[in-house]
Design a protein around this motif. Structure first.
Motif, mmCIF file in Angstrom:
data_model
loop_
_atom_site.group_PDB
_atom_site.id
_atom_site.type_symbol
_atom_site.label_atom_id
_atom_site.label_comp_id
_atom_site.label_asym_id
_atom_site.label_seq_id
_atom_site.Cartn_x
_atom_site.Cartn_y
_atom_site.Cartn_z
ATOM 1 N N TYR A 153 1.912 7.536 4.680
ATOM 2 C CA TYR A 153 2.277 6.738 3.722
ATOM 3 C C TYR A 153 2.940 7.832 2.485
ATOM 4 O O TYR A 153 3.342 7.288 1.398
ATOM 5 C CB TYR A 153 1.482 5.751 3.102
ATOM 6 N N PRO A 199 6.985 7.913 2.715
ATOM 7 C CA PRO A 199 7.669 6.661 2.452
ATOM 8 C C PRO A 199 7.620 6.173 1.047
ATOM 9 O O PRO A 199 8.303 5.807 0.460
ATOM 10 C CB PRO A 199 7.027 5.639 3.331
ATOM 11 N N ALA A 200 6.381 6.601 0.379
ATOM 12 C CA ALA A 200 5.689 6.302 -1.220
ATOM 13 C C ALA A 200 6.661 7.207 -1.911
ATOM 14 O O ALA A 200 7.255 6.854 -3.078
ATOM 15 C CB ALA A 200 4.239 6.732 -1.347
ATOM 16 N N GLY A 231 10.508 5.845 -0.905
ATOM 17 C CA GLY A 231 11.271 4.572 -0.987
ATOM 18 C C GLY A 231 10.710 3.852 -2.430
ATOM 19 O O GLY A 231 10.730 4.530 -3.514
ATOM 20 N N SER A 232 10.830 2.428 -2.448
ATOM 21 C CA SER A 232 10.965 1.818 -3.800
ATOM 22 C C SER A 232 9.485 0.969 -3.713
ATOM 23 O O SER A 232 9.015 0.697 -2.685
ATOM 24 C CB SER A 232 12.148 0.852 -4.022
ATOM 25 N N PRO A 233 9.036 0.411 -4.947
ATOM 26 C CA PRO A 233 7.951 -0.516 -4.974
ATOM 27 C C PRO A 233 8.351 -1.855 -4.277
ATOM 28 O O PRO A 233 7.387 -2.406 -3.738
ATOM 29 C CB PRO A 233 7.596 -0.753 -6.388
ATOM 30 N N GLN A 240 9.940 -2.309 -1.467
ATOM 31 C CA GLN A 240 9.619 -1.801 0.164
ATOM 32 C C GLN A 240 8.380 -0.942 0.306
ATOM 33 O O GLN A 240 8.654 0.193 0.032
ATOM 34 C CB GLN A 240 10.905 -1.172 0.514
ATOM 35 N N SER A 241 7.676 -1.429 0.818
ATOM 36 C CA SER A 241 6.198 -0.618 1.210
ATOM 37 C C SER A 241 5.771 -0.972 2.708
ATOM 38 O O SER A 241 5.959 -1.993 3.101
ATOM 39 C CB SER A 241 5.142 -0.732 -0.046
ATOM 40 N N GLN A 298 0.751 1.700 2.943
ATOM 41 C CA GLN A 298 0.878 1.862 1.386
ATOM 42 C C GLN A 298 0.140 0.599 0.930
ATOM 43 O O GLN A 298 -0.504 0.785 -0.305
ATOM 44 C CB GLN A 298 2.129 1.897 1.097
ATOM 45 N N LEU A 299 0.338 -0.431 1.435
ATOM 46 C CA LEU A 299 -0.154 -1.799 0.737
ATOM 47 C C LEU A 299 -1.838 -1.682 0.563
ATOM 48 O O LEU A 299 -2.643 -1.934 -0.265
ATOM 49 C CB LEU A 299 0.217 -2.919 1.596
ATOM 50 N N THR A 357 -2.808 0.691 -1.848
ATOM 51 C CA THR A 357 -2.695 0.133 -3.473
ATOM 52 C C THR A 357 -3.687 -0.718 -3.572
ATOM 53 O O THR A 357 -4.461 -0.714 -4.426
ATOM 54 C CB THR A 357 -1.283 -0.513 -3.531
#
Length: 79
Positions: free
Chosen positions: A16, A19-20, A23-25, A27-28, A32-33, A36
Motif C-alpha cells: 500500500y 498506491p498511497a 493514488g488519490s484519496p 481511489q484506495s 489502504q482502507l 486507515t
C-alpha cells in the motif's frame, strides 16, 4: 506462468505504500482502507471485516491457481 501470477498477486495484496503515494484519496486499495481504519479511525471492527474479505479473496485466487495447475498436470486418458 501460473506460479508467477500467484506470487505477484499475493505480494501485492498488502502493498500500500506506492498506491498511497501515487493514488488519490478517492481511489484506495483494500490494504489502504484497513490501514486507515486502524491507525486514523480506530475502527477495529470494520478493519477486521475488510481483512477477512482480503483473506477470503486471496484464498479463492490460490484455490483457482491450484485447480488450474492440477488440471494441467493431469495426463489425458486414452479412449
Amino acid at each position: 506462468m501460473v506460479s508467477g501470477f500467484s506470487l505477484v498477486f499475493i505480494m501485492s495484496l498488502g502493498f500500500y505504500i506506492t498506491p498511497a503515494i501515487l493514488g488519490s484519496p478517492q481511489q484506495s486499495l483494500i490494504s489502504q482502507l484497513i490501514a486507515t481504519r486502524v491507525t486514523d479511525l480506530l475502527d477495529f471492527g470494520s478493519a477486521s471485516a475488510l481483512g477477512v474479505v482480503l483473506l477470503v479473496l486471496a484464498l479463492l485466487v490460490l484455490a483457482g491457481v491450484a485447480f488450474v495447475t492440477t488440471m494441467s498436470r493431469r495426463e489425458p486418458k486414452n479412449a
